[in-house]
Design a protein around this motif. Structure first.
Motif, PDB file in Angstrom:
ATOM      1  N   LYS A  83       0.925  -1.278   0.012  1.00  0.00           N
ATOM      2  CA  LYS A  83       0.010   0.082   0.086  1.00  0.00           C
ATOM      3  C   LYS A  83       0.854   1.186  -0.070  1.00  0.00           C
ATOM      4  N   HIS A  84       1.945   1.216   0.984  1.00  0.00           N
ATOM      5  CA  HIS A  84       2.540   2.580   1.094  1.00  0.00           C
ATOM      6  C   HIS A  84       4.062   2.333   0.380  1.00  0.00           C
ATOM      7  N   ASN A  85       4.253   1.191  -0.534  1.00  0.00           N
ATOM      8  CA  ASN A  85       5.718   1.011  -1.113  1.00  0.00           C
ATOM      9  C   ASN A  85       5.336   0.389  -2.478  1.00  0.00           C
ATOM     10  N   PRO A  86       4.199   1.161  -3.429  1.00  0.00           N
ATOM     11  CA  PRO A  86       4.049   0.560  -4.559  1.00  0.00           C
ATOM     12  C   PRO A  86       5.362   0.465  -5.436  1.00  0.00           C
ATOM     13  N   GLY A  87       5.118  -0.536  -6.598  1.00  0.00           N
ATOM     14  CA  GLY A  87       6.440  -0.605  -7.412  1.00  0.00           C
ATOM     15  C   GLY A  87       7.654  -1.355  -7.040  1.00  0.00           C
ATOM     16  N   TYR A  88       7.356  -1.775  -5.733  1.00  0.00           N
ATOM     17  CA  TYR A  88       8.610  -2.682  -5.349  1.00  0.00           C
ATOM     18  C   TYR A  88       8.032  -4.224  -4.770  1.00  0.00           C
ATOM     19  N   PRO A  89       8.943  -5.033  -4.981  1.00  0.00           N
ATOM     20  CA  PRO A  89       8.280  -6.441  -4.557  1.00  0.00           C
ATOM     21  C   PRO A  89       8.356  -6.511  -3.199  1.00  0.00           C
ATOM     22  N   PHE A  90       7.457  -7.360  -2.448  1.00  0.00           N
ATOM     23  CA  PHE A  90       7.522  -7.587  -0.869  1.00  0.00           C
ATOM     24  C   PHE A  90       8.496  -8.821  -0.628  1.00  0.00           C
ATOM     25  N   ASP A  91       9.772  -8.381  -0.261  1.00  0.00           N
ATOM     26  CA  ASP A  91      10.673  -9.476   0.215  1.00  0.00           C
ATOM     27  C   ASP A  91      11.046  -9.282   1.532  1.00  0.00           C
ATOM     28  N   TYR A  92      10.955 -10.582   2.056  1.00  0.00           N
ATOM     29  CA  TYR A  92      11.321 -10.535   3.624  1.00  0.00           C
ATOM     30  C   TYR A  92      12.308 -11.663   4.175  1.00  0.00           C
ATOM     31  N   GLY A  93      12.864 -11.643   5.152  1.00  0.00           N
ATOM     32  CA  GLY A  93      13.718 -12.966   5.554  1.00  0.00           C
ATOM     33  C   GLY A  93      13.796 -12.986   7.014  1.00  0.00           C
ATOM     34  N   PHE A  94      13.611 -13.984   7.381  1.00  0.00           N
ATOM     35  CA  PHE A  94      13.615 -14.286   9.178  1.00  0.00           C
ATOM     36  C   PHE A  94      15.006 -14.368   9.314  1.00  0.00           C
ATOM     37  N   ILE A  95      15.621 -13.443  10.277  1.00  0.00           N
ATOM     38  CA  ILE A  95      16.699 -13.069  10.778  1.00  0.00           C
ATOM     39  C   ILE A  95      17.388 -14.506  11.255  1.00  0.00           C
ATOM     40  N   ASP A  96      16.823 -15.521  11.752  1.00  0.00           N
ATOM     41  CA  ASP A  96      17.505 -16.652  12.268  1.00  0.00           C
ATOM     42  C   ASP A  96      17.865 -17.343  11.172  1.00  0.00           C
ATOM     43  N   GLU A  97      17.039 -17.551  10.071  1.00  0.00           N
ATOM     44  CA  GLU A  97      17.243 -18.222   8.709  1.00  0.00           C
ATOM     45  C   GLU A  97      18.782 -17.544   7.915  1.00  0.00           C
ATOM     46  N   GLN A  98      18.519 -16.259   7.957  1.00  0.00           N
ATOM     47  CA  GLN A  98      19.714 -15.412   7.193  1.00  0.00           C
ATOM     48  C   GLN A  98      20.866 -15.623   8.040  1.00  0.00           C
ATOM     49  N   PHE A  99      21.001 -15.773   9.395  1.00  0.00           N
ATOM     50  CA  PHE A  99      22.094 -16.070  10.344  1.00  0.00           C
ATOM     51  C   PHE A  99      22.480 -17.511  10.036  1.00  0.00           C
ATOM     52  N   SER A 100      21.653 -18.426   9.951  1.00  0.00           N
ATOM     53  CA  SER A 100      22.151 -19.883   9.661  1.00  0.00           C
ATOM     54  C   SER A 100      23.040 -20.039   8.357  1.00  0.00           C
ATOM     55  N   GLN A 101      22.487 -18.936   7.590  1.00  0.00           N
ATOM     56  CA  GLN A 101      23.356 -19.359   6.069  1.00  0.00           C
ATOM     57  C   GLN A 101      24.836 -19.268   6.469  1.00  0.00           C
ATOM     58  N   LYS A 102      25.164 -18.585   7.425  1.00  0.00           N
ATOM     59  CA  LYS A 102      26.702 -18.668   7.957  1.00  0.00           C
ATOM     60  C   LYS A 102      27.550 -19.817   8.154  1.00  0.00           C
ATOM     61  N   PHE A 103      26.504 -20.645   8.304  1.00  0.00           N
ATOM     62  CA  PHE A 103      27.036 -22.029   8.720  1.00  0.00           C
ATOM     63  C   PHE A 103      26.867 -23.118   7.656  1.00  0.00           C
ATOM     64  N   GLN A 104      26.615 -22.478   6.329  1.00  0.00           N
ATOM     65  CA  GLN A 104      26.296 -23.243   5.198  1.00  0.00           C
ATOM     66  C   GLN A 104      27.603 -24.422   4.933  1.00  0.00           C
ATOM     67  N   THR A 105      28.773 -23.779   4.620  1.00  0.00           N
ATOM     68  CA  THR A 105      29.813 -24.282   4.486  1.00  0.00           C
ATOM     69  C   THR A 105      30.135 -25.438   5.643  1.00  0.00           C
TER      70      THR A 105
END
Length: 783
Positions: A631-653
């Motif tokens: 509604k207030h940010n038209p023209g932009y896709p709604f992307d979100y990420g859970f912080i715990d999932e983003q942080f867990s990517q640091k352990f991928q290797t």
């Protein structure tokens, strides 16, 4: 002669089916594991090699003193690349980019968020990405040009020709597509969806073109053949010192080492993924050797059955050389058959293996290297596995064998026992490594992060969203789903800004403290869930325009006794410390926390950080949040990420390496058990009449099982004595690469030895039960 050898070998394989199946299965499992590891290692070793000039390309890096420790960074001044190209004849091409960032690309009704780079002229001279449409020479001629990858072209334009069409970037700037390049392969360090040029007509870009202080770009060079890299580094240092006024140590990091040698410590390259490549290369050799040891043990264990064959062949004129050829030929046939089985297994299991490691590996039979490695595996396995049996069997004396006086004796069993001890020692080492890797990973994962990740969501912001920030925050608060909202200039799982510490009263004159910095909106500490050790949080009001938060690491490093209320001068502005927060682990979870200052800033941010209320329905909450942002940010896709999932990517290797270690350690131990099972079966077969006599004399089944297993348990104990010191030394050295690490407990090795003993007992008793429970009359009626 060769046909005769092959015929005899095939008859022996068919005549001893149980022996043959056990050996084939062991060798096939060993080869299958080895092929998987070779495929993975080969992929890792060939990152960035699709660039034809990869051997001449280097990244320019600089060593900086961060709080008394030398840190190697890839951020360099914007004009450095152009100066190197202009002043250094050794430099053929240079390339500069802005490290890349996500932008919103819009064409008609299609909206795409993509990561791309802003680059300086000459970029495509050095990085020769393959153009599908357009020409590299003119692709970046205009400031409004954009080159897109095939995937981006497909997403935005489907099957139509994108050349000359317009893409709106960030809902603000119209860009014209001037080229389409092939997607970077998975083995490329550089990944992008688009590339745009720096706008040199822009006043900020013109100013930065002569700015030798701020470092926000990375630079690459292609050198001419025969260039002395050390001398070239010194010349780059001279250019920097002449323009910046300060000295700095520069180094050139070759493209061939970007993947495998990415870690630096105190200004020196200390490795990186190469450690795992070496580790798994050793594991591949170990697994293959374990399979070979099984073959040796089983072949020599059944030597009595082939003793008369050797005696007759020698009597008929066969020399030792002919017998060696015979037995080596048999082992090579076994090796070839096992290899064919392993190739079939690899084809079947490769999709699952690719899913496990997150790659797209394949068997490429047209690659000469792969054919050479395959032939090497077959020959190596055949020769190593057949070496001891061939030498042992060909040494029999025909007179003793044909008289029936041939008895191998206890000495003949010594080599087999040595090999079994070696297998057990490797098993203890692998189990210990598996346990310790898991403990280290869990230790880091359970580290106190300094904030609460649960129900914490990150949403990329934009100019529209920042202008409507107050309205968005109010509607989110009224939605009933959101407990708190703040904005930050960088993600909570990354540090984007490193800067010298501010000035404060009592600061030492020789202080060289480097800090992390971030801007945040009101309610920062409350939203992220970090503990306030002193003072208060940002309120978000105008009175906080010069407010600053420090973390505990900063207070300790700056030696501030009472930081709340102290004034800090940073640049031209005067700030006041309003609070001290706990340490937030934002960058690597394996390293100490950086000292950090957070500035209050209501003007804008790169991310909205939301904390959902406990117990809310997740899907309903996300739908409501998405509706408010659209509604207030038209023209932009709604992307979100859970912080715990983003942080867990640091352990991928580390997670992937842990899975691989578990897999191959399990296979190696299984192969050991397979060989132990076969060896136990032959041992019991040899002692079957002895066991029957003992039963007649009153021995119980438990006594017989103990008798048979005693020998193997003594071998396990000897293996433990040998392997524990070696395992401790290897694992201790491995842990030194982690600053935040566990201490090795003796219980790891005790558990490993106990596990091997239990496995040994299980395998031995399963094979011995048949003999211990059988009726003595069946084996003694012929006596």
């Amino acid at each position: 002669m060769l046909t005769n050898y092959l015929t005899i070998a095939w008859r022996n394989i068919r005549r001893n089916k149980a022996f043959s199946i056990t050996n084939l299965l062991g060798l096939a499992l060993g080869m299958t594991s080895t092929i998987f590891i070779v495929l993975w290692v080969w992929d890792e070793m060939n990152w960035n090699h699709f660039h034809q000039n990869h051997a001449q390309v280097y990244q320019v890096r600089v060593n900086r003193d961060f709080n008394g420790e030398i840190t190697t960074e890839d951020a360099v001044p914007f004009p450095l690349a152009e100066a190197m190209k202009r002043e250094l004849p050794e430099v053929k091409y240079t390339a500069t980019d802005d490290f890349g960032r996500e932008r919103v690309l819009n064409h008609n009704e299609t909206i795409l968020r993509s990561r791309g780079y802003t680059v300086a002229p000459g970029y495509f001279d050095l990085f020769r990405w393959q153009f599908v449409k357009g020409r590299s020479a003119a692709a970046l001629a205009a400031p409004s040009s954009i080159i897109i990858s095939e995937a981006t072209a497909k997403a935005l334009f489907a099957n139509s020709d994108p050349i000359g069409k317009t893409i709106k970037m960030d809902n603000a700037v119209n860009m014209t597509v001037t080229g389409v390049v092939k997607d970077p392969p998975p083995s490329s360090t550089i990944q992008f969806g688009f590339i745009v040029p720096f706008d040199y007509t822009n006043a900020d870009t013109k100013r930065l073109s002569s700015d030798w202080v701020n470092c926000f770009t990375q630079a690459f060079i292609e050198v001419r053949p025969g260039t002395d890299i050390k001398k070239l580094q010194q010349k780059i240092e001279a250019i920097y010192a002449r323009n910046n006024g300060n000295k700095a140590e520069f180094l050139l990091h070759p493209m061939d080492k970007w993947r495998l040698y990415s870690d630096f410590r105190n200004g020196k390259n200390v490795g990186g993924m190469i450690a795992y490549v070496k580790l798994f290369s050793i594991v591949a050799i170990i697994i293959l050797l374990i399979a070979c040891v099984n073959f040796m043990n089983l072949s020599t264990a059944k030597s009595e059955k082939r003793a008369k064959e050797v005696g007759i062949r020698k009597t008929l004129g066969s020399g030792r050389r002919q017998l060696l050829l015979q037995f080596f030929g048999e082992s090579l046939i076994f090796s070839l058959l096992a290899f064919l089985l392993s190739v079939a297994a690899v084809y079947i299991l490769l999709p699952s293996f690719n899913q496990l490691i997150g790659k797209q590996l394949s068997l490429n039979w047209t690659d000469p290297f792969f054919l050479m490695v395959s032939a090497g595996i077959v020959v190596f396995t055949g020769l190593v596995a057949g070496s001891y049996p061939a030498l042992y069997l060909s040494s029999f004396r025909p007179v003793k064998v044909l008289k029936g006086s041939f008895l191998p004796g206890r000495r003949a069993a010594i080599p087999r026992k040595v090999l079994v001890v070696l297998q057990f020692a490797i098993s203890v080492l692998l189990i210990s490594a598996t346990i310790l890797v898991y403990q280290q990973l869990q230790h880091v994962k359970n580290r106190d992060l300094g904030y609460d990740q649960e129900n914490l969501i990150s949403i990329p912001s934009s100019d529209n969203a920042n202008r409507n920030a107050d309205v968005i925050k109010n509607e989110l608060a009224q939605s009933g789903f959101v407990a708190a909202v703040t904005r930050t200039s960088s993600p909570l799982t990354q540090i984007w800004n490193f800067t010298p510490a501010p000035d404060w009263k009592g600061k030492p004159a020789d202080s060289k403290i480097i800090m992390a910095a971030m801007r945040a909106d009101g309610g920062f500490a409350a939203t992220v869930g970090t503990k306030l050790l002193a003072g208060r949080d940002f309120t978000g009001g105008p009175a906080d325009s010069n407010a600053m938060l420090l973390n505990k690491a900063a207070v300790d490093l700056m030696q501030l006794k009472d930081p709340v209320g102290q004034e800090m001068r940073y640049g031209r502005r005067l700030y006041r410390v309003v609070g001290v927060t706990d340490n937030l682990v934002m960058n690597s979870p394996f390293t100490p926390v950086m000292p950090m200052m957070t500035f209050s800033d209501r003007s804008g941010g790169g991310f909205f950080i939301l904390r959902l209320k406990q117990g809310v329905q997740l899907r309903a909450a996300l739908d409501r949040v998405e509706a408010i942002f659209k509604k207030h940010n038209p023209g932009y896709p709604f992307d979100y990420g859970f912080i715990d999932e983003q942080f867990s990517q640091k352990f991928q290797t580390e997670d992937m390496m842990g899975r691989l270690i578990n897999l191959f350690a399990g296979l190696a131990i299984f192969i050991c058990c397979l060989g132990l099972s076969g060896l136990t079966a032959f041992t019991i077969e040899k002692r079957f009449k002895e066991i029957s006599i003992r039963k007649v004399l009153g021995a119980s089944a438990l006594q017989l099982l103990s008798l048979i297993s005693r020998e193997f348990l003594l071998l396990v104990l000897l293996a433990a004595i040998i392997s524990i010191p070696a395992a401790w030394w290897l694992l201790h050295n491995w842990l030194q690469d982690y600053e935040y690490r566990i201490n090795i407990s003796i219980w790891v090795f005790i558990a490993s030895c106990a596990g091997v003993m239990l496995l040994t007992l299980a395998v031995v008793w399963m094979n011995a039960a048949r003999a211990a429970l059988s009726k003595p009359v069946k084996s003694l009626r012929s006596e």
